[in-house]
Scaffold this motif. Structure first.
Motif, PDB file in Angstrom:
ATOM      1  N   MET A  26       0.829  -1.200   0.000  1.00  0.00           N
ATOM      2  CA  MET A  26       0.000   0.000   0.000  1.00  0.00           C
ATOM      3  C   MET A  26       0.860   1.246   0.000  1.00  0.00           C
ATOM      4  N   ALA A  27       2.116   1.121  -0.370  1.00  0.00           N
ATOM      5  CA  ALA A  27       3.068   2.213  -0.209  1.00  0.00           C
ATOM      6  C   ALA A  27       2.682   3.484  -0.941  1.00  0.00           C
ATOM      7  N   SER A  29      -0.376   4.695  -1.368  1.00  0.00           N
ATOM      8  CA  SER A  29      -1.632   5.285  -0.932  1.00  0.00           C
ATOM      9  C   SER A  29      -1.426   6.182   0.283  1.00  0.00           C
ATOM     10  N   ALA A  30      -2.304   7.181   0.403  1.00  0.00           N
ATOM     11  CA  ALA A  30      -2.271   8.045   1.584  1.00  0.00           C
ATOM     12  C   ALA A  30      -2.828   7.250   2.760  1.00  0.00           C
ATOM     13  N   SER A  31      -2.248   7.427   3.913  1.00  0.00           N
ATOM     14  CA  SER A  31      -2.676   6.674   5.081  1.00  0.00           C
ATOM     15  C   SER A  31      -3.180   7.611   6.169  1.00  0.00           C
ATOM     16  N   THR A  34      -0.021   7.292  10.543  1.00  0.00           N
ATOM     17  CA  THR A  34       1.395   7.396  10.190  1.00  0.00           C
ATOM     18  C   THR A  34       2.256   7.142  11.414  1.00  0.00           C
ATOM     19  N   PRO A  78       5.295   4.996   4.804  1.00  0.00           N
ATOM     20  CA  PRO A  78       4.071   5.465   4.149  1.00  0.00           C
ATOM     21  C   PRO A  78       3.122   4.322   3.793  1.00  0.00           C
ATOM     22  N   GLY A  79       1.853   4.624   3.739  1.00  0.00           N
ATOM     23  CA  GLY A  79       0.856   3.660   3.284  1.00  0.00           C
ATOM     24  C   GLY A  79       0.565   2.527   4.237  1.00  0.00           C
ATOM     25  N   THR A  82      -5.224   1.830   4.484  1.00  0.00           N
ATOM     26  CA  THR A  82      -6.084   2.675   3.653  1.00  0.00           C
ATOM     27  C   THR A  82      -7.188   3.285   4.510  1.00  0.00           C
TER      28      THR A  82
END
Length: 143
Positions: A26-27, A29-31, A34, A78-79, A82
């Motif tokens: 999922m790297a 995608s915005a998460s 964090t 990151p990611g 989701t």
């Protein structure tokens, strides 16, 4: 070791972890969740640290693995999750600190760190940093 070599190793380890656990990356995608690892002993980001994110089942209290990752050169991963998967509940971030310190030919007192936290409003952004040295750690709810 050059930065590009470290990045290649990080990507390889990430692929191996994801294949082992059957997890899709999922790297990109915005998460809404964090984390950031900071090595307080040296004042640098905690790069190349393996971590995993888990969610607790509210009925059985069993933990389910959501994803695994490796921190980047800035100590971030990151990611992690989701927006669709980020629901109210109890989560656990597991950091493999022994492997991190061993990679620098150091020993540590805590072989891993687990941070357990409750999400009541998954619509908000949550930041869970880890401040780390060989013999101590701390965390807080960041923004």
């Amino acid at each position: 070791m050059a930065d590009d070599e470290l990045e290649a190793i990080r990507r390889q380890r990430m692929a191996e972890l994801q294949a082992k656990h059957g997890i899709t990356a999922m790297a990109g995608s915005a998460s809404p969740l964090t984390t950031h690892v900071l090595n307080t002993a040296t004042g640098v980001p905690g790069a190349n640290m393996t971590l995993s994110l888990h969610r607790q089942d509210p009925l059985t209290s069993a933990w389910s693995l959501i994803t695994t990752g490796i921190t980047n050169a800035d100590g971030r991963c990151p990611g992690l999750i989701t927006t669709q998967m980020f629901t109210s509940g109890v989560y656990r971030l597991h950091f493999d600190t022994a492997q991190y310190w061993q990679s620098m030919e150091e020993t540590c007192f805590y072989p891993y760190v687990e941070i357990v936290f409750t999400i009541n409003d998954p619509g908000k952004k949550h930041h869970v940093p880890l401040l780390l040295s060989r013999f101590s750690y701390s965390t807080y709810r960041g923004s």
